[in-house]
Design a protein around this motif. Structure first.
Motif, PDB file in Angstrom:
ATOM      1  N   SER A   1     -38.333  12.066  33.327  1.00 28.53           N
ATOM      2  CA  SER A   1     -39.149  11.531  33.595  1.00 28.53           C
ATOM      3  C   SER A   1     -40.224  13.022  32.950  1.00 28.53           C
ATOM      4  CB  SER A   1     -40.137  11.366  34.378  1.00 28.53           C
ATOM      5  OG  SER A   1     -39.406  12.581  35.701  1.00 28.53           O
ATOM      6  N   LYS A   2     -39.477  14.076  32.366  1.00 23.99           N
ATOM      7  CA  LYS A   2     -40.487  15.376  31.652  1.00 23.99           C
ATOM      8  C   LYS A   2     -39.586  15.654  31.111  1.00 23.99           C
ATOM      9  CE  LYS A   2     -42.557  16.483  36.016  1.00 23.99           C
ATOM     10  NZ  LYS A   2     -43.847  16.117  35.791  1.00 23.99           N
ATOM     11  N   GLU A   3     -38.746  14.819  30.362  1.00 26.86           N
ATOM     12  CA  GLU A   3     -37.927  15.039  28.964  1.00 26.86           C
ATOM     13  C   GLU A   3     -37.214  16.356  28.795  1.00 26.86           C
ATOM     14  OE1 GLU A   3     -40.546  14.512  26.392  1.00 26.86           O
ATOM     15  OE2 GLU A   3     -41.401  12.967  26.919  1.00 26.86           O
ATOM     16  N   ILE A   4     -36.433  16.383  30.307  1.00 21.83           N
ATOM     17  CA  ILE A   4     -35.517  17.554  30.053  1.00 21.83           C
ATOM     18  C   ILE A   4     -34.136  17.720  29.576  1.00 21.83           C
ATOM     19  CG2 ILE A   4     -34.692  20.342  31.287  1.00 21.83           C
ATOM     20  CD1 ILE A   4     -37.771  19.300  32.784  1.00 21.83           C
ATOM     21  N   GLY A   5     -33.443  18.108  28.565  1.00 21.77           N
ATOM     22  CA  GLY A   5     -32.363  17.732  28.052  1.00 21.77           C
ATOM     23  C   GLY A   5     -32.202  16.867  27.401  1.00 21.77           C
ATOM     24  N   ALA A   6     -31.551  17.218  26.001  1.00 22.22           N
ATOM     25  CA  ALA A   6     -30.931  16.639  24.675  1.00 22.22           C
ATOM     26  C   ALA A   6     -31.287  15.112  24.520  1.00 22.22           C
ATOM     27  CB  ALA A   6     -29.858  16.920  24.182  1.00 22.22           C
ATOM     28  N   ALA A   7     -31.005  15.249  26.253  1.00 20.38           N
ATOM     29  CA  ALA A   7     -30.393  12.710  26.440  1.00 20.38           C
ATOM     30  C   ALA A   7     -31.100  12.740  26.539  1.00 20.38           C
ATOM     31  CB  ALA A   7     -29.668  13.682  28.083  1.00 20.38           C
ATOM     32  N   TYR A   8     -32.351  13.223  27.154  1.00 22.67           N
ATOM     33  CA  TYR A   8     -33.830  12.389  26.995  1.00 22.67           C
ATOM     34  C   TYR A   8     -34.935  12.890  26.654  1.00 22.67           C
ATOM     35  CZ  TYR A   8     -30.663  12.902  32.089  1.00 22.67           C
ATOM     36  OH  TYR A   8     -29.920  12.296  32.983  1.00 22.67           O
ATOM     37  N   LEU A   9     -34.500  13.482  25.408  1.00 25.95           N
ATOM     38  CA  LEU A   9     -35.756  13.584  24.414  1.00 25.95           C
ATOM     39  C   LEU A   9     -36.434  12.441  23.928  1.00 25.95           C
ATOM     40  CD1 LEU A   9     -34.764  16.561  22.185  1.00 25.95           C
ATOM     41  CD2 LEU A   9     -36.135  16.637  24.250  1.00 25.95           C
ATOM     42  N   PRO A  10     -37.053  11.683  24.195  1.00 28.29           N
ATOM     43  CA  PRO A  10     -37.752  10.626  23.185  1.00 28.29           C
ATOM     44  C   PRO A  10     -37.405  10.007  22.180  1.00 28.29           C
ATOM     45  CG  PRO A  10     -39.799  12.519  23.689  1.00 28.29           C
ATOM     46  CD  PRO A  10     -38.056  12.996  24.254  1.00 28.29           C
ATOM     47  N   MET A  11     -36.807   9.846  20.961  1.00 26.47           N
ATOM     48  CA  MET A  11     -36.313   9.321  19.650  1.00 26.47           C
ATOM     49  C   MET A  11     -37.172   7.826  19.371  1.00 26.47           C
ATOM     50  SD  MET A  11     -32.684  11.881  19.376  1.00 26.47           S
ATOM     51  CE  MET A  11     -32.662  13.444  19.853  1.00 26.47           C
ATOM     52  N   LYS A  12     -38.449   7.964  19.246  1.00 25.23           N
ATOM     53  CA  LYS A  12     -38.600   6.984  18.631  1.00 25.23           C
ATOM     54  C   LYS A  12     -37.703   6.463  16.999  1.00 25.23           C
ATOM     55  CE  LYS A  12     -42.789   3.931  17.673  1.00 25.23           C
ATOM     56  NZ  LYS A  12     -44.036   4.096  17.219  1.00 25.23           N
ATOM     57  N   SER A  13     -37.599   5.109  17.165  1.00 23.86           N
ATOM     58  CA  SER A  13     -37.030   4.855  15.773  1.00 23.86           C
ATOM     59  C   SER A  13     -37.888   3.846  15.103  1.00 23.86           C
ATOM     60  CB  SER A  13     -35.475   4.184  16.003  1.00 23.86           C
ATOM     61  OG  SER A  13     -35.370   2.099  16.150  1.00 23.86           O
ATOM     62  N   ASP A  14     -37.485   3.879  14.005  1.00 22.25           N
ATOM     63  CA  ASP A  14     -38.260   2.228  13.400  1.00 22.25           C
ATOM     64  C   ASP A  14     -37.576   0.954  13.683  1.00 22.25           C
ATOM     65  OD1 ASP A  14     -36.281   2.844  11.269  1.00 22.25           O
ATOM     66  OD2 ASP A  14     -37.402   2.774   9.861  1.00 22.25           O
TER      67      ASP A  14
END
Length: 268
Positions: A134-147
């Motif tokens: 929920s806090k986007e802490i850690g590389a595994a939880y980074l938001p990575m939006k794709s096309d």
């Protein structure tokens, strides 16, 4: 009788309102029980021709008020450094007729160009995955939006995401270092974040988050600017503001270098 009922209703409303205000004051007091005071050793990094990397020191202290309740769990600190956002394409090669060619690709939009995370210990020991996500802490939880489209396979996108993370780590642009944050005293902490020579230029966000007993107590954000200096800055600005002039200057410089080399090494 009617007046008595009205008086009773008014008294009840007053008690409810007073209780709500008391609750708000109590919550506000809890929120300010611990506070972070943080700073950077250098708020700006200048990249010159001989730049081989740099280190920034993030340090701070945990301040507690007199009403803070003592807890048995130790404090945990998580420091994250995020670079400017970028759009990147991850490709997968396949062997076609004996030749390795790019066979598939996924484009990821607005991801951090640089990400470093330092913590007092492993993230799964600090908080649960739901809170970290929920806090986007850690590389595994980074938001990575794709096309990717709706028809795309989620497993396929996940594989490309893992490949992107691996490539970023190999380039030194993504890193997680548990145990890199140390407490110099019960309240004073510090960590050193290395910046590689290929670090992207731009504005960076530095966030320090305080945990205790698996709960997030508070966080503090700061900024870091990384920019080119000297001749590198001049060429960078010229390439972006006047690409035609930059291209012509590059061609003329190449021609002049070739001519000069021919003059120097010309055989008699």
């Amino acid at each position: 009788m009617i007046r008595r009922l009205s008086a009773l209703k008014a008294a009840a409303c007053s008690l409810v309102l007073l209780g709500g205000l008391t609750g708000l004051v109590s919550q506000s007091g809890d929120a300010k029980a611990e506070a972070l005071v943080t700073a950077l050793s250098e708020p700006a990094i200048r990249i010159t021709s001989n730049f081989t990397g740099a280190d920034i020191v993030v340090f701070g202290t945990v301040e507690r008020d007199a009403a803070t309740v003592e807890r048995p769990d130790p404090y945990d600190i998580v420091v994250s450094v995020r670079g400017p956002k970028e759009t990147t394409v991850t490709r997968r090669k396949a062997r076609v007729f004996g030749v390795w060619v790019n066979n598939d690709a996924v484009r990821f939009i607005d991801i951090p160009s640089f990400y470093a995370l330092h913590s007092t210990r492993a993230l799964d020991e600090i908080a649960d995955g739901a809170l970290l996500s929920s806090k986007e802490i850690g590389a595994a939880y980074l938001p990575m939006k794709s096309d990717a489209t709706v028809e795309d396979d989620a497993q396929r996108i996940g594989e490309f995401r893992q490949s992107l993370l691996r490539l970023k780590q190999q380039a030194g642009l993504y890193a997680e270092r548990p145990g890199a944050v140390t407490f110099l005293s019960p309240s004073l902490f510090r960590t050193t974040v290395p910046l590689p020579a290929n670090v992207p230029v731009g504005n960076y966000e530095v966030e320090v988050t305080l945990f205790r007993g698996g709960a997030l107590l508070t966080s503090e954000s700061g900024s870091l600017k990384i920019g080119k200096a000297g001749f590198e800055q001049f060429t960078f600005e010229l390439a972006h503001s006047n690409p035609v002039i930059y291209g012509l200057a590059t061609v003329l410089m190449a021609l002049a270098t070739g001519w000069l080399a021919g003059v120097i090494f010309r055989k008699e």
